[in-house]
Design a protein around this motif. Structure first.
Motif, PDB file in Angstrom:
ATOM      1  N   ASP A  50       0.843  -1.184   0.000  1.00  0.00           N
ATOM      2  CA  ASP A  50       0.000   0.000   0.000  1.00  0.00           C
ATOM      3  C   ASP A  50       0.886   1.244   0.000  1.00  0.00           C
ATOM      4  O   ASP A  50       1.514   1.578   1.008  1.00  0.00           O
ATOM      5  N   SER A  52      -0.403   4.283  -0.973  1.00  0.00           N
ATOM      6  CA  SER A  52      -1.347   5.376  -1.152  1.00  0.00           C
ATOM      7  C   SER A  52      -0.933   6.636  -0.391  1.00  0.00           C
ATOM      8  O   SER A  52      -1.328   7.747  -0.766  1.00  0.00           O
ATOM      9  N   TYR A  57      -0.880   4.270  -6.677  1.00  0.00           N
ATOM     10  CA  TYR A  57      -1.926   3.256  -6.590  1.00  0.00           C
ATOM     11  C   TYR A  57      -1.623   2.125  -7.580  1.00  0.00           C
ATOM     12  O   TYR A  57      -1.265   2.384  -8.730  1.00  0.00           O
TER      13      TYR A  57
END
Length: 386
Positions: A50, A52, A57
């Motif tokens: 992850d 983000s 993304y």
């Protein structure tokens, strides 16, 4: 008259065939292999770290068996994988698409690729030293040039299992041990493979620099004709930027002017891991070193021009012997450990580590358009900024 026309036609066909053989040379051609390019869509869910918090993304992940190298250009990723029966497959994937836009088979061992704008260059050994090139977006506009016979049958490769390759200006440069002339460094035109020069020399990795190329043994070869300059005097070259070579000498990291060997500055090294641990990021040198006496692992930022220490600090599992990856992207440095990934500002050292939870991070490539490609084992995941 008809017999004369037939004879002339046959002569033209024979001549064309001979020219084709001379130009392609067995073992020095790039063959289309879209029908066998290894790609398979897999789910990225649960496997993609992850990122983000960095506004990155993941797209679809895809598996490529026996990945050897990954590169990212604007809007396209290039993947090199070992081919069944020998050689390699090189394929171009638009923005992480598992379906390649183009794919070519490259014969030989020790393949290594480099990017310069829209040109992809590669070096390999196959019954001798080869340099090839193509357009990175289309896979077209190709050349393959045979440079000389290799002295060690079966494919001698440089440390790390790859053939030295560097780009300087409009030239692609490689090195090998020639059967007749011994250790050799040679350059060809990046656009069409035209031979430019070939001179005695060698010494592991090659570093493209302003006005020439520097060997791992510290010899600077001028881009115009390959003529050697004094260079750095044989020390272990770890990276290069502009005209500056960074070498390890007597537990110090030393900066020298590559063409002349003139010292600029030196800082003490407290130790280093087994993997490459020094990169140039803009006008900053980032080095990974550690101190055995107190167990502190850290990265440090050093001004490329003055040698002044800009920052240093502990970096957890991305520094010291645990460091797996250190990649420069302009003024940004990406560092990865066994379970963490960090993106640092090279001038300040500021950055927040991300716990990936994935132990198999093997490679990271950053594209000019800001995309990031991660290799997790044989799976590749492309990240975009949306």
């Amino acid at each position: 008259m008809n017999r004369l026309l037939v004879a002339a036609a046959v002569a033209v066909v024979v001549a064309a065939t001979l020219v084709a053989v001379v130009l392609t040379r067995p073992g020095c051609s790039l063959e289309d292999t879209l029908d066998v390019a290894p790609s398979a869509t897999v789910s990225a869910a649960g496997s993609a770290p992850d990122l983000s918090s960095w506004e990155l993304y993941p797209g679809p992940a895809f598996g490529v068996p026996r990945v050897h190298q990954v590169l990212s250009a604007a809007d396209i990723d290039v993947i090199v994988s070992v081919r069944d029966g020998g050689g390699a497959l090189v394929s171009g994937h638009p923005r992480g698409d598992p379906r390649p836009r183009w794919s070519v088979a490259v014969p030989g061992s020790g393949i290594r690729l480099a990017l310069a704008g829209d040109r992809l260059a590669g070096a390999t050994l196959h019954e001798g030293a080869r340099v090839f090139g193509l357009d990175v977006r289309t896979g077209a506009d190709r050349f393959c040039r045979s440079l000389g016979e290799v002295a060690v049958p079966g494919g001698f490769v440089a440390p790390g299992g790859w053939i030295p390759l560097a780009i300087t200006g409009d030239a692609a440069v490689t090195a090998w041990t020639d059967d007749v002339d011994g250790p050799t460094v040679a350059a060809v035109g990046l656009r069409d493979g035209t031979p430019l020069w070939s001179v005695p020399g060698g010494g592991g990795a090659l570093h493209g620099m302003d006005g020439g190329v520097l060997t791992g043994a510290g010899v600077f070869h001028r881009a115009a004709d390959g003529a050697p300059a004094p260079g750095t005097g044989g020390e272990r070259v770890v990276t290069a930027a502009g005209r500056t070579a960074l070498v390890e000498r007597d537990d110090e990291l030393v900066a020298l002017d590559a063409p002349t060997g003139t010292p600029r500055w030196a800082v003490p090294l407290r130790g280093r891991g087994e993997l490459p641990g020094t990169v140039s990021a803009g006008d900053v040198v980032v080095t990974n070193d550690y101190a055995d006496d107190d167990g502190r692992d850290s990265l440090r930022g050093i001004d490329l021009h003055t040698g002044r220490i800009l920052w240093e600090g502990a970096a957890g599992s991305v520094a010291g012997r645990a460091q797996q990856i250190l990649v420069a992207d302009g003024g940004t440095v990406w560092a990865a450990g066994r379970h963490e990934l960090v993106r640092l500002d090279s001038r300040t050292g500021s950055g927040t580590p991300v716990r990936t939870g994935v132990p198999g991070l093997r490679e990271l490539a950053v594209a000019p358009d800001g995309r990031v490609l991660l290799r997790l084992g044989d799976d590749l995941i492309g990240y975009t900024t949306r």
